[in-house]
Design a protein around this motif. Structure first.
Motif, PDB file in Angstrom:
ATOM      1  N   THR A 290       1.642  -8.644   0.558  1.00 58.56           N
ATOM      2  CA  THR A 290       2.918  -8.823  -0.131  1.00 58.56           C
ATOM      3  C   THR A 290       3.894  -7.787   0.385  1.00 58.56           C
ATOM      4  O   THR A 290       3.516  -6.775   0.958  1.00 58.56           O
ATOM      5  N   GLY A 291       5.163  -8.025   0.159  1.00 56.44           N
ATOM      6  CA  GLY A 291       6.211  -7.160   0.676  1.00 56.44           C
ATOM      7  C   GLY A 291       7.302  -8.013   1.299  1.00 56.44           C
ATOM      8  O   GLY A 291       7.226  -9.243   1.331  1.00 56.44           O
ATOM      9  N   GLU A 292       8.334  -7.361   1.801  1.00 52.04           N
ATOM     10  CA  GLU A 292       9.415  -8.115   2.432  1.00 52.04           C
ATOM     11  C   GLU A 292       8.964  -8.616   3.796  1.00 52.04           C
ATOM     12  O   GLU A 292       8.376  -7.878   4.584  1.00 52.04           O
ATOM     13  N   GLN A 293       9.278  -9.874   4.084  1.00 48.70           N
ATOM     14  CA  GLN A 293       8.832 -10.486   5.329  1.00 48.70           C
ATOM     15  C   GLN A 293      10.024 -10.928   6.171  1.00 48.70           C
ATOM     16  O   GLN A 293      10.904 -11.651   5.711  1.00 48.70           O
ATOM     17  N   GLU A 314      14.944  -5.719   0.475  1.00 49.63           N
ATOM     18  CA  GLU A 314      14.174  -5.117  -0.609  1.00 49.63           C
ATOM     19  C   GLU A 314      14.309  -3.594  -0.575  1.00 49.63           C
ATOM     20  O   GLU A 314      14.422  -2.988   0.502  1.00 49.63           O
ATOM     21  N   LEU A 316      13.309   0.414  -0.707  1.00 50.10           N
ATOM     22  CA  LEU A 316      12.192   1.278  -0.350  1.00 50.10           C
ATOM     23  C   LEU A 316      12.058   2.367  -1.406  1.00 50.10           C
ATOM     24  O   LEU A 316      13.047   2.755  -2.033  1.00 50.10           O
ATOM     25  N   THR A 322       5.761   3.677   3.465  1.00 50.35           N
ATOM     26  CA  THR A 322       6.163   2.315   3.807  1.00 50.35           C
ATOM     27  C   THR A 322       5.479   1.924   5.111  1.00 50.35           C
ATOM     28  O   THR A 322       5.435   2.717   6.062  1.00 50.35           O
ATOM     29  N   THR A 398       6.031  -7.657   8.267  1.00 48.91           N
ATOM     30  CA  THR A 398       5.884  -7.392   6.828  1.00 48.91           C
ATOM     31  C   THR A 398       6.154  -5.920   6.566  1.00 48.91           C
ATOM     32  O   THR A 398       5.512  -5.046   7.143  1.00 48.91           O
ATOM     33  N   SER A 400       5.929  -3.297   3.735  1.00 46.09           N
ATOM     34  CA  SER A 400       5.251  -3.174   2.443  1.00 46.09           C
ATOM     35  C   SER A 400       5.245  -1.725   1.974  1.00 46.09           C
ATOM     36  O   SER A 400       5.195  -0.786   2.774  1.00 46.09           O
ATOM     37  N   GLY A 401       5.318  -1.562   0.666  1.00 42.03           N
ATOM     38  CA  GLY A 401       5.311  -0.247   0.053  1.00 42.03           C
ATOM     39  C   GLY A 401       4.040   0.003  -0.727  1.00 42.03           C
ATOM     40  O   GLY A 401       3.070  -0.765  -0.624  1.00 42.03           O
ATOM     41  N   ASP A 404       2.583  -2.893  -2.889  1.00 40.75           N
ATOM     42  CA  ASP A 404       2.302  -4.180  -2.239  1.00 40.75           C
ATOM     43  C   ASP A 404       0.858  -4.243  -1.783  1.00 40.75           C
ATOM     44  O   ASP A 404       0.245  -3.212  -1.463  1.00 40.75           O
TER      45      ASP A 404
END
Length: 464
Positions: A290-293, A314, A316, A322, A398, A400-401, A404
């Motif tokens: 998951t996360g911004e793609q 999205e 941060l 990240t 992707t 992700s943080g 995610d």
């Protein structure tokens, strides 16, 4: 409770490789006693249903039934389980009323002497036994045996084993056509012998002598990290094992990862061959990250190194890590990546290491620590990229943080258990079995583009 305690004792002894003849004999004896005790309870229940309940229904339920409950007493739903203290007390009160002649009332139809005798004798016997139980003075049980199907069901409940057909003598039906009438279920030496033999056979299936365990065959096929690739044209990844036994438990372990987090990543495992209809598949889904793609296409794939920029929508999280993961999905050329940056205003974070993603992958995740106090929005992702020998490359990025899921970007382990006897493979024994991981159809078609990378597959037989 005694049966459960002995079964636990036997299980513990097995786990510790200390199963003795004494423990096994104790377990056999307890199981047999449990069967006989079950018969006793079944006989008492049958006596209540056939002899006592009709009398209660005829003379008592009118005032103490569904529509009327005089003195707040309802008998039609009152249990005949005298081990329940409250139930036993209620029946004791009913017995006292019978003895005093207050039930049924004088104006109501009265039971015959025989009916009254049946009812009072049953209540006296049950309440006396209950009183002894509550006083811890012991209890008497009437013993009768199970029918063939009751015995098989009881063994399934106790040991989880379907013993199949037994050699018990055929049941004799009563005048009413029932085969479970207690009067027609004598316990003969023949029945005891068959019970004993069937219990021993069932225990042989569930109790394993650790000293006689067959050797565990463990075969693994692994792809080196430097040579990870897609499945073949049929989306298959497999290994073959020689001299697989015909019986016993097995375990298949598959290590795999998802490529495109936006597409399905489903696969099934087989033991044997997919063309054999008796080799039933077991399905599994690889979790997605998951996360911004973000994406890249041939437009963002220069033939020589150049910067490409993506705007992040999205936020941060300052003070946290990240991750930026480049994952090739389709195309004839891999993408080479270096100098990946995260930028906002005058703040610039850079990870200079070189990586690539394509048919093979190498260090294709870049890590950043967002400084405390940094802005949460307005970030841009910049990377210096180039297509390797061409620009036909597509993929997913992707970002992700800490909150995610990273599972889709990392290899995950999936296990499947079963029993070899459920997967017979004609023509392969004694040569062995083939374990397969088979990616489900992608876009309605088999073959590329696939969405799973398999790293390893392991077959252990038998698996303990």
């Amino acid at each position: 409770m005694a049966t459960l305690a002995v079964m636990v004792l036997a299980a513990v002894a097995y786990r510790r490789n200390k199963m003795t003849a004494f423990v096994k004999s104790l377990l056999l004896t307890t199981l047999l006693l449990a069967l006989l005790a079950a018969e006793s309870r079944a006989k008492e229940r049958q006596a209540f249903e056939h002899e006592v309940k009709p009398i209660l229904k005829k003379y008592c339920y009118g005032c103490h039934g569904e529509t009327t409950q005089e003195a707040d007493l309802r008998l039609d739903t009152l249990s005949d389980n005298f081990e329940n203290h409250k139930v036993a007390e209620t029946w004791v009160d009913a017995l006292e009323q019978l003895k005093l002649g207050e039930m049924p009332p004088e104006e109501e139809q009265q039971p015959s002497a025989a009916e009254l005798s049946t009812l009072t004798e049953w209540l006296t016997k049950k309440t006396t036994e209950a009183e002894r139980n509550f006083s811890q003075h012991g209890n008497k049980n009437t013993m009768r045996r199970l029918t063939d199907y009751e015995f098989r069901n009881t063994m399934a409940d106790l040991l989880g084993v379907d013993i199949g057909d037994t050699t018990l003598p055929a049941e004799i039906a009563s005048e009413d056509g029932f085969v479970n009438d207690s009067a027609h279920l004598p316990t003969t030496p023949t029945h005891l012998k068959v019970f004993w033999e069937e219990i021993q056979a069932a225990l042989d299936k569930v109790v394993v002598d650790a000293s006689k365990r067959p050797a565990v065959l463990k075969d693994t096929r692994t792809i080196s990290d430097n040579y990870l690739h897609y499945t073949d044209k049929n989306n298959l990844f497999y290994l073959s094992q020689k001299n697989t036994p015909a019986h016993g438990p097995f375990r298949i372990t598959v290590v795999a990862k998802r490529i495109d987090p936006q597409k399905p990543a489903l696969f099934s495992t087989f033991l044997g061959t997919p063309s054999n209809p008796r080799c039933l598949p077991m399905g599994e889904s690889i979790p997605a990250a998951t996360g911004e793609q973000l994406t890249w296409s041939p437009k963002e794939t220069p033939k020589s190194y150049a910067d490409q920029v993506w705007t992040l929508a999205e936020p941060l999280i300052p003070g946290e890590e990240t991750r930026v993961h480049f994952q090739y999905t389709t195309g004839r050329h891999r993408l080479n990546i270096k100098d990946v940056r995260l930028e906002v205003g005058e703040l610039k974070l850079i990870d200079k290491h070189f990586g690539f993603t394509g048919g093979k992958h190498h260090k294709n995740v870049w890590y950043f620590r967002i400084p405390k106090g940094a802005p949460t929005t307005g970030w841009k992702l910049t990377a210096t990229v180039a297509g390797d020998l061409g620009n036909d490359s597509n993929g997913i990025i992707t970002v992700s943080g800490p909150n995610d899921k990273f599972a889709g970007q990392e290899f995950t382990t999936h296990t499947f258990d079963g029993f070899l006897e459920d997967y017979p493979v004609d023509g392969l024994r004694p040569k062995g079995h083939t374990a397969l991981a088979w990616e489900s159809k992608v876009g309605g078609k088999r073959g590329r583009p696939a969405n799973i990378i398999f790293k390893s597959i392991t077959l252990e037989t038998p698996y303990y």
